[in-house]
Write a protein that holds these residues in place. Structure first.
Motif, short mmCIF file in Angstrom:
data_model
loop_
_atom_site.label_atom_id
_atom_site.label_comp_id
_atom_site.label_asym_id
_atom_site.label_seq_id
_atom_site.Cartn_x
_atom_site.Cartn_y
_atom_site.Cartn_z
N VAL A 53 6.73 0.91 2.53
CA VAL A 53 5.85 0.46 1.45
C VAL A 53 6.09 1.37 0.26
CG1 VAL A 53 3.46 0.07 0.75
CG2 VAL A 53 4.14 -0.37 3.10
N PRO A 54 6.71 0.84 -0.81
CA PRO A 54 7.04 1.68 -1.97
C PRO A 54 5.83 2.39 -2.59
CG PRO A 54 8.17 -0.42 -2.11
CD PRO A 54 7.21 -0.52 -0.97
N ASP A 55 4.67 1.78 -2.54
CA ASP A 55 3.50 2.37 -3.20
C ASP A 55 2.75 3.38 -2.33
OD1 ASP A 55 4.01 0.72 -5.36
OD2 ASP A 55 2.69 -0.87 -4.63
N LEU A 56 3.21 3.62 -1.11
CA LEU A 56 2.48 4.48 -0.18
C LEU A 56 2.30 5.90 -0.72
CD1 LEU A 56 1.13 4.84 2.58
CD2 LEU A 56 3.39 5.34 3.52
N LEU A 64 -6.06 7.57 -3.96
CA LEU A 64 -6.59 6.35 -3.34
C LEU A 64 -5.57 5.83 -2.33
CD1 LEU A 64 -9.03 4.42 -3.33
CD2 LEU A 64 -7.81 3.04 -5.03
N PRO A 65 -5.58 6.38 -1.11
CA PRO A 65 -4.59 5.97 -0.09
C PRO A 65 -4.64 4.48 0.19
CG PRO A 65 -5.89 7.86 0.65
CD PRO A 65 -6.53 7.37 -0.61
N LEU A 66 -3.50 3.93 0.60
CA LEU A 66 -3.42 2.50 0.89
C LEU A 66 -4.38 2.08 2.00
CD1 LEU A 66 0.37 1.56 0.63
CD2 LEU A 66 -1.48 0.99 -0.93
N VAL A 67 -4.69 2.97 2.92
CA VAL A 67 -5.63 2.60 3.98
C VAL A 67 -7.03 2.36 3.42
CG1 VAL A 67 -4.34 3.74 5.82
CG2 VAL A 67 -6.12 5.00 4.61
N VAL A 68 -7.31 2.91 2.24
CA VAL A 68 -8.60 2.69 1.58
C VAL A 68 -8.51 1.48 0.64
CG1 VAL A 68 -10.32 3.67 -0.01
CG2 VAL A 68 -9.26 5.12 1.75
N SER A 69 -7.45 1.43 -0.17
CA SER A 69 -7.35 0.34 -1.14
C SER A 69 -6.95 -0.99 -0.50
CB SER A 69 -6.35 0.70 -2.24
OG SER A 69 -5.05 0.86 -1.72
N GLU A 70 -6.23 -0.94 0.63
CA GLU A 70 -5.81 -2.16 1.33
C GLU A 70 -6.12 -2.01 2.83
OE1 GLU A 70 -1.74 -3.25 0.55
OE2 GLU A 70 -1.89 -2.57 -1.53
N VAL A 75 -0.01 -1.00 6.43
CA VAL A 75 -0.10 0.46 6.62
C VAL A 75 -1.39 0.82 7.34
CG1 VAL A 75 -0.27 2.69 5.44
CG2 VAL A 75 1.38 0.99 4.64
N ALA A 76 -2.51 0.25 6.88
CA ALA A 76 -3.79 0.52 7.53
C ALA A 76 -3.77 0.05 8.98
CB ALA A 76 -4.93 -0.15 6.76
N SER A 77 -3.18 -1.10 9.23
CA SER A 77 -3.08 -1.61 10.60
C SER A 77 -2.29 -0.67 11.50
CB SER A 77 -2.44 -3.00 10.62
OG SER A 77 -3.27 -3.92 9.96
N ALA A 78 -1.17 -0.16 10.97
CA ALA A 78 -0.35 0.76 11.77
C ALA A 78 -1.11 2.05 12.06
CB ALA A 78 0.97 1.06 11.05
N PHE A 79 -1.82 2.58 11.07
CA PHE A 79 -2.61 3.79 11.29
C PHE A 79 -3.75 3.54 12.28
CE2 PHE A 79 -0.75 5.73 7.41
CZ PHE A 79 -0.46 6.98 7.94
N MET A 80 -4.39 2.39 12.19
CA MET A 80 -5.46 2.06 13.13
C MET A 80 -4.90 1.94 14.55
SD MET A 80 -8.36 2.02 11.62
CE MET A 80 -9.40 1.08 12.71
N GLU A 81 -3.74 1.30 14.68
CA GLU A 81 -3.11 1.17 15.99
C GLU A 81 -2.77 2.55 16.56
OE1 GLU A 81 0.87 -0.78 18.08
OE2 GLU A 81 0.60 -0.99 15.93
#
Length: 167
Positions: A53-56, A64-70, A75-81
């Motif tokens: 993810v280029p914007d990571l 504002l990390p992607l796990v918060v903004s999206e 990315v959030a799904s992978a971190f949650m997993e």
């Protein structure tokens, strides 16, 4: 290295594994399968693949990390997993018996009592393993001979070996 330090490895994390193109196809610019091979070779129970993810980096650098903004994004799904895997595997480790295996010097066998069983019940009867059989089937050790760096074969492990320690 982790095995020598007795650090449990609960997952392989394959960073920059893929990206989803504008055409709806998934692309893997660095190839496919290396994380799976590591998982298989070392007997690691889980594999998590993080997308490219280029914007990571920019999102984290801007506060504002992607796990918060999206929160529903890849990315959030992978971190949650990954988080769920760590919690689950650590919970398993915390209830497992720390001394389920001992060395019986008289019999020259490894004595195993499965975790979560009491020694008084019929289901918890210990079983015994020959050290050479364990060594030959140990996925963390089967890949190389410590002296030559070559793959181990059945003939490379002496029937008379014994463990240096059991922990």
């Amino acid at each position: 290295m982790f095995a020598k330090l007795a650090v449990p490895v609960v997952s392989v994390v394959e960073n920059m594994s893929y990206f989803d193109g504008d055409d709806g196809r998934r692309y893997r610019p660095f190839g496919e399968g290396s994380g799976q091979r590591v998982q298989d070779d070392f007997g690691i129970p889980n594999l998590v693949q993080f997308p490219i993810v280029p914007d990571l980096s920019a999102a984290g650098d801007n506060g504002l990390p992607l796990v918060v903004s999206e929160p529903a994004g890849a990315v959030a799904s992978a971190f949650m997993e990954l988080g769920a895997i760590v919690v689950r595997e650590v919970a398993k480790l915390s209830v497992a018996s720390k001394h389920g295996m001992t060395w019986d010097e008289q019999q020259r066998l490894m004595r195993v009592v499965l975790p979560g069983t009491s020694t008084g019940s019929a289901a918890s009867a210990p079983f015994y393993l020959q050290p050479a059989v364990v060594r030959r089937h140990d996925t963390s050790a089967r890949s190389i001979n410590e002296w030559t760096g070559e793959a181990l074969g059945a003939g490379d492990v002496s029937d008379g070996i014994k463990p240096i320690s059991v922990s």
